[in-house]
Design an enzyme around this catalytic site. Structure first.
Site, PDB file in Angstrom:
ATOM      1  N   THR A  18      10.599   1.292   5.351  1.00  0.00           N
ATOM      2  CA  THR A  18      10.769   1.661   4.020  1.00  0.00           C
ATOM      3  C   THR A  18      10.852   3.185   3.752  1.00  0.00           C
ATOM      4  OG1 THR A  18       9.869  -0.580   3.087  1.00  0.00           O
ATOM      5  CG2 THR A  18      10.100   1.453   1.533  1.00  0.00           C
ATOM      6  N   ASN A  76      19.028  -8.736   6.438  1.00  0.00           N
ATOM      7  CA  ASN A  76      17.831  -9.354   6.639  1.00  0.00           C
ATOM      8  C   ASN A  76      17.714 -10.860   5.954  1.00  0.00           C
ATOM      9  OD1 ASN A  76      17.604  -7.404   4.290  1.00  0.00           O
ATOM     10  ND2 ASN A  76      15.824  -8.540   3.883  1.00  0.00           N
ATOM     11  N   GLN A 122      16.403  -4.671  11.178  1.00  0.00           N
ATOM     12  CA  GLN A 122      16.370  -6.109  11.771  1.00  0.00           C
ATOM     13  C   GLN A 122      17.004  -6.149  12.915  1.00  0.00           C
ATOM     14  OE1 GLN A 122      15.116  -8.937  10.428  1.00  0.00           O
ATOM     15  NE2 GLN A 122      14.435  -8.258   8.705  1.00  0.00           N
ATOM     16  N   SER A 130      11.859  -0.073  12.385  1.00  0.00           N
ATOM     17  CA  SER A 130      10.528  -0.454  12.012  1.00  0.00           C
ATOM     18  C   SER A 130       9.868  -1.267  13.125  1.00  0.00           C
ATOM     19  CB  SER A 130      10.463  -1.651  10.692  1.00  0.00           C
ATOM     20  OG  SER A 130       9.397  -1.743  10.377  1.00  0.00           O
ATOM     21  N   HIS A 140       7.467  -3.359  13.214  1.00  0.00           N
ATOM     22  CA  HIS A 140       6.800  -4.819  13.101  1.00  0.00           C
ATOM     23  C   HIS A 140       7.990  -5.843  13.153  1.00  0.00           C
ATOM     24  CE1 HIS A 140       7.218  -5.853   8.900  1.00  0.00           C
ATOM     25  NE2 HIS A 140       7.553  -4.497   8.872  1.00  0.00           N
ATOM     26  N   THR A 146      -1.276  13.461  10.091  1.00  0.00           N
ATOM     27  CA  THR A 146      -1.901  12.989  11.263  1.00  0.00           C
ATOM     28  C   THR A 146      -1.084  11.945  11.789  1.00  0.00           C
ATOM     29  OG1 THR A 146      -3.894  14.209  10.869  1.00  0.00           O
ATOM     30  CG2 THR A 146      -3.932  12.747  12.781  1.00  0.00           C
ATOM     31  N   CYS A 154       9.253 -10.529  -3.506  1.00  0.00           N
ATOM     32  CA  CYS A 154       8.569  -9.300  -4.163  1.00  0.00           C
ATOM     33  C   CYS A 154       7.345  -9.217  -3.449  1.00  0.00           C
ATOM     34  CB  CYS A 154       8.619  -9.350  -5.548  1.00  0.00           C
ATOM     35  SG  CYS A 154       7.446 -10.636  -6.272  1.00  0.00           S
TER      36      CYS A 154
END
Ligand code: PLP
Length: 391
Positions: free
Chosen positions: A72, A153, A183, A203, A205, A241, A329
């Site tokens: 995001t 996605n 994705q 991303s 994850h 950081t 959502c």
């Protein structure tokens, strides 16, 4: 009944190798990469090493990788940062596709509503394909950025991003091209050069890495304006950081993704094709969505007539199948899919089912999941039994 996790497009489990790489950075190795002493230097070396691994997986130079808090933020940095850096010089017109993730779509709409950008949204066809010619015809002399995702996605359609990028450049060589490849990491070959784009979002994850870390790859000379300012980390492109443990995990996941992409993709495609066949042949009123030919490996997507997503997912959960509607959502409740709506599914946009497979999914999982989906559909429709015998 053992649970079958078929929601890898939402998030993937941490790979044991990734976990092992992260653990020391949650314990004895706690340095700040900006510190000059040994602890800091060690953390800096780990971040640099992770950057090299992400760059190798993304097909770019290490200096082109900017670590972020996830996909995001990477998408936000691409849109907001490009507009801020290049808008005055090249124009303020954005072009995005109608089936982008909300990280792109909502950001583009917000920029337009705030009067900071002009926005053109390009439609797709019934399979979720974006026509490169339609993108090109949306491009204007003042188009600063075009953003079209590599793999959707919700329905898994893979866009011909090289053709889209080429058609954009033919129309306006000064327009920049971004692709959300969140994705795609570990499932499709990546590369700034091969895709022909200037910016690419990732991303961790979605590729067996940790949540809360990602990257924007910004090609040489593009440099979007920083949206988080402060200590000047990430070569002034994203202050704060570094999330060292997360970045190290991302590096390990990216390395695995690069090594395993071809074999993982072949197996995921095989299993997903099988699951799709089982379900389309045995559940009346169930229709596969997305491009049947050029798909994200492992992603099966359907609309199921007579089944609201939220009910179907609740019954599936009871039956031990972790699935999704494709869009949720932040409360986790399915919302009617803007992707299916753009593809012309009308009311059926509220009847989506997404089953996304991963590295640990087995043939036995596929068979059991197909049987449980049949039971769930019949239950939701009020029949109470198996919709049709499974082969
Ligand atoms: N883009 C796409 C295509 C996604 O599927 C997702 C996550 O669902 C994101 C962006 C957002 O990524 P993250 O969860 O890392 O913020």
């Amino acid at each position: 009944m053992s649970a079958i996790y078929l929601d890898h497009a939402a998030t993937t489990p941490l790979d044991p190798e990734v976990r092992a790489a992260i653990l020391p950075w949650l314990g004895e190795l706690f340095g700040n990469p900006s510190s000059a002493h040994g602890y800091g230097r060690r953390a800096r070396a780990a971040v640099d090493d992770a950057r090299d691994r992400v760059a190798a997986a993304a097909g770019c130079a290490s200096r082109e990788v900017v670590f972020t808090s996830g996909g995001t933020e990477a998408d936000n940095l691409a849109l907001r940062g490009v507009l801020e850096r290049w808008g005055a010089e090249r124009g303020r017109h954005l072009v995005v596709s109608a089936i982008e993730h909300e990280a792109v779509l909502a950001t583009a709409r917000e920029l337009a509503e705030a009067g900071r950008a002009d926005l053109t949204v390009v439609d797709c066809d019934r399979q979720g394909r974006i026509d490169p010619a339609a993108v090109a015809s949306a491009v204007r002399p003042d188009t600063v950025l075009v953003s079209v995702m590599l793999a959707n996605n919700e329905v898994g359609t893979v866009q011909d991003v090289p053709a889209i990028a080429a058609s954009v450049r033919a129309r306006n060589p000064r327009s920049l091209v971004h692709t959300d490849a969140v994705q795609a990491l570990g499932r499709l070959p990546l590369g700034l050069g091969t895709l022909g784009v200037d910016l690419l979002s990732l991303s961790a994850h979605k590729a067996y890495g940790p949540q809360g870390v990602g990257a924007l790859v910004a090609g040489h000379g593009v440099f979007p304006a920083a949206q988080i300012t402060g200590g000047g980390q990430e070569r002034e492109r994203r202050s704060g950081t570094e999330n060292v443990a997360g970045v190290v995990g991302f590096g390990a996941a990216a390395e695995l993704a690069r090594r395993r992409q071809e074999t993982d993709a072949a197996e995921l495609s095989r299993l997903a094709g099988w699951l799709t066949d089982l379900l389309t042949e045995s559940v009346p009123g169930l229709e596969a969505t997305g491009d049947p030919a050029v798909r994200l490996p492992g992603l099966c997507s359907f609309v199921v007539r007579g089944c609201r997503s939220e009910l179907l997912l609740a019954v599936l959960d009871e039956l031990g199948v972790c699935a999704s509607a494709g869009s949720a959502c932040s409360s986790g409740a399915p919302v009617p899919s803007h992707v299916l709506a753009a593809m012309g599914f009308g009311d059926l946009a509220g009847s989506a089912l997404r089953l996304s497979l991963g590295r640990s999914t087995t043939g036995a999982d596929v068979q059991a999941a197909a049987e449980r989906v049949q039971v769930a559909v019949a239950r939701v429709r009020g029949g109470g039994g198996i919709a049709a015998p499974i082969r």
